[in-house]
Design a protein around this motif. Sequence first.
Motif, PDB file in Angstrom:
ATOM      1  N   UNK A  28       0.831  -1.209   0.000  1.00 37.21           N
ATOM      2  CA  UNK A  28       0.000   0.000   0.000  1.00 37.21           C
ATOM      3  C   UNK A  28       0.865   1.259   0.000  1.00 37.21           C
ATOM      4  N   UNK A  31       0.072   5.594  -3.051  1.00 35.73           N
ATOM      5  CA  UNK A  31      -1.359   5.571  -3.313  1.00 35.73           C
ATOM      6  C   UNK A  31      -1.867   6.846  -3.934  1.00 35.73           C
ATOM      7  N   UNK A  35      -4.547   6.613  -7.021  1.00 40.99           N
ATOM      8  CA  UNK A  35      -5.966   6.932  -7.012  1.00 40.99           C
ATOM      9  C   UNK A  35      -6.279   8.174  -7.833  1.00 40.99           C
ATOM     10  N   UNK A 185     -12.225   6.184  -7.059  1.00 39.20           N
ATOM     11  CA  UNK A 185     -10.862   5.717  -6.814  1.00 39.20           C
ATOM     12  C   UNK A 185     -10.770   4.972  -5.497  1.00 39.20           C
ATOM     13  N   UNK A 186     -11.340   5.577  -4.439  1.00 38.24           N
ATOM     14  CA  UNK A 186     -11.317   4.927  -3.127  1.00 38.24           C
ATOM     15  C   UNK A 186     -12.019   3.578  -3.192  1.00 38.24           C
ATOM     16  N   UNK A 187     -13.211   3.564  -3.826  1.00 32.53           N
ATOM     17  CA  UNK A 187     -13.986   2.319  -3.876  1.00 32.53           C
ATOM     18  C   UNK A 187     -13.242   1.228  -4.636  1.00 32.53           C
ATOM     19  N   UNK A 189     -10.002   0.800  -5.323  1.00 33.78           N
ATOM     20  CA  UNK A 189      -8.856   0.229  -4.612  1.00 33.78           C
ATOM     21  C   UNK A 189      -9.328  -0.561  -3.399  1.00 33.78           C
ATOM     22  N   UNK A 190     -10.361  -0.057  -2.723  1.00 35.54           N
ATOM     23  CA  UNK A 190     -10.912  -0.769  -1.581  1.00 35.54           C
ATOM     24  C   UNK A 190     -11.367  -2.160  -1.963  1.00 35.54           C
ATOM     25  N   UNK A 191     -12.105  -2.256  -3.082  1.00 33.82           N
ATOM     26  CA  UNK A 191     -12.625  -3.566  -3.487  1.00 33.82           C
ATOM     27  C   UNK A 191     -11.508  -4.473  -3.996  1.00 33.82           C
ATOM     28  N   UNK A 193      -8.416  -4.479  -2.899  1.00 32.42           N
ATOM     29  CA  UNK A 193      -7.726  -4.977  -1.705  1.00 32.42           C
ATOM     30  C   UNK A 193      -8.553  -6.059  -1.027  1.00 32.42           C
ATOM     31  N   UNK A 194      -9.871  -5.853  -1.055  1.00 34.84           N
ATOM     32  CA  UNK A 194     -10.778  -6.850  -0.503  1.00 34.84           C
ATOM     33  C   UNK A 194     -10.581  -8.184  -1.218  1.00 34.84           C
ATOM     34  N   UNK A 197      -7.285  -9.705  -0.180  1.00 40.85           N
ATOM     35  CA  UNK A 197      -7.384 -10.307   1.163  1.00 40.85           C
ATOM     36  C   UNK A 197      -8.069 -11.653   1.094  1.00 40.85           C
ATOM     37  N   UNK A 198      -9.173 -11.684   0.353  1.00 39.11           N
ATOM     38  CA  UNK A 198      -9.954 -12.909   0.250  1.00 39.11           C
ATOM     39  C   UNK A 198      -9.088 -14.029  -0.315  1.00 39.11           C
ATOM     40  N   UNK A 201      -6.301 -15.106   2.216  1.00 37.64           N
ATOM     41  CA  UNK A 201      -6.844 -15.825   3.377  1.00 37.64           C
ATOM     42  C   UNK A 201      -7.328 -17.215   2.992  1.00 37.64           C
TER      43      UNK A 201
ATOM     44  N   UNK B  22      -6.583  13.250  -3.238  1.00 39.44           N
ATOM     45  CA  UNK B  22      -5.842  12.077  -2.732  1.00 39.44           C
ATOM     46  C   UNK B  22      -4.437  12.422  -2.249  1.00 39.44           C
ATOM     47  N   UNK B 164     -12.063 -10.552   6.323  1.00 38.48           N
ATOM     48  CA  UNK B 164     -11.543 -10.318   4.995  1.00 38.48           C
ATOM     49  C   UNK B 164     -11.526  -8.842   4.643  1.00 38.48           C
ATOM     50  N   UNK B 169      -8.625  -2.106   3.322  1.00 36.81           N
ATOM     51  CA  UNK B 169      -9.785  -2.178   2.431  1.00 36.81           C
ATOM     52  C   UNK B 169     -10.976  -1.455   3.040  1.00 36.81           C
ATOM     53  N   UNK B 172     -10.450   2.344   3.112  1.00 35.34           N
ATOM     54  CA  UNK B 172     -10.617   2.967   1.793  1.00 35.34           C
ATOM     55  C   UNK B 172     -12.085   3.112   1.451  1.00 35.34           C
ATOM     56  N   UNK B 173     -12.879   2.106   1.772  1.00 38.96           N
ATOM     57  CA  UNK B 173     -14.301   2.193   1.431  1.00 38.96           C
ATOM     58  C   UNK B 173     -14.986   3.262   2.281  1.00 38.96           C
ATOM     59  N   UNK B 176     -14.076   6.470   0.781  1.00 40.66           N
ATOM     60  CA  UNK B 176     -14.848   6.696  -0.436  1.00 40.66           C
ATOM     61  C   UNK B 176     -16.222   7.250  -0.126  1.00 40.66           C
TER      62      UNK B 176
END
Lengths: 212, 191
Positions: A28, A31, A35, A185-187, A189-191, A193-194, A197-198, A201, B22, B164, B169, B172-173, B176
């Motif tokens: 990370x 950034x 973004x 942009x936030x969404x 990258x957030x998704x 990273x999600x 992670x998934x 894991x 940002x 998860x 993550x 960031x959401x 957003x």
Amino acid sequence: MTELENRSQSSEEFLKGLWKENPVFISVLGMCPALAVTNTAINSLAMGLATTFVLVCSSILVSLLRSIIPKQVRITAYIIIIATFVTVVDFSLAAFTPTIHKELGAFIALIVVNCLILGRQEAFASKNKVGLSVLDALGMSLGFTFAMLCIGIPREILGSGSLFNMPLFGESFEPWIVMILPPGGFFMLGFLLLGFNWYTQRKEKNAKILDA
Amino acid sequence: MENLIWIFVSALLINNFTLAYFLGLCPFLGVSGKLVTAFRLGLANIFVMLITGACTFVLNTWVLPYAPYLRLISFIIVIASSVQFVEMAVKKLSPELFKALGIFLPLITTNCAILGLALFTTNKGYGFVEGMIYALGAGAGVTLALVLLAGIREETRILNIPNVIKGTALNLIIAGIISMAFMGFAGLFST
């Protein structure tokens, strides 16, 4: 060290940036460009390539000068070297591709403070030979460019219904405007990273099951 | 006067440095775990930004017209060294203020928000007063974003969140969603 070991170490340094230590997804880092300019695929690619140039050139120089730069002022020295190459990129983009330069605006200049670049100088180029440093820099910046495209391509497809400025869908496509605006942009990258992670894991869980 | 208010509000809400440009994301995601720390980091940010505004004005007026290619290098070096200089002065004059801002100052100096402020002030062609107001607004905007995110993150700690999505993550959401809320301010001055 035998030649075979040598070669495997080289490819290891090159490959780690692409996936295992991907600067954006795993560490990370860097950034703000990741973004800010990823609202179209072209801008993402241009930013990735500009960062590649700066990272590779400054890694070469830092690695060459690593025994000359005194320890106390090393960070300042790295920043001056990086700033020099960023100025070169800034002026060349302005000369060759004025439209892209205008769209990226101040973010080209902001490559100087991208923590990814300073981080690689401090962690790798200042301790290793030129060849390895170049490989490390190339791997890291390819990983960065890859991540930029991973964010930029979906944002452009969803937000303006096109890819590299070519329209993909018919007239009836209703663009999801928020994706090319800052929250998108936030969404995105957030998704991403999600998802990352998934994946990690799940892999750990599977490994545990196999071990038991 | 109206112009100055416009510059301040625009930097504070509409073109918020963190949420719209940002800039300064590393501390935004790193230090926003606790409300108190986030607020102090924000104050340190305002402090450094005001110094940056002054330095930018001096450089733009007396140095850069003669050597435009030195823009980046001189911004970074002058800002970093003057922050260090002011830091020493504050340590001597007001140890309490130094204790409150202390550890953050060297961190902030190479933050993208600081260089961004210098570059945007230059691109917009602001004079001294406008530049200082812009710096104040930008600093306050960063503080606002930090405090908002930290407040929400403190609340999420007592919730039952799937493994998860924990960590960056989730942050960031949340960022957003805050950023989307801030887009509503864009209509503030349009009429």
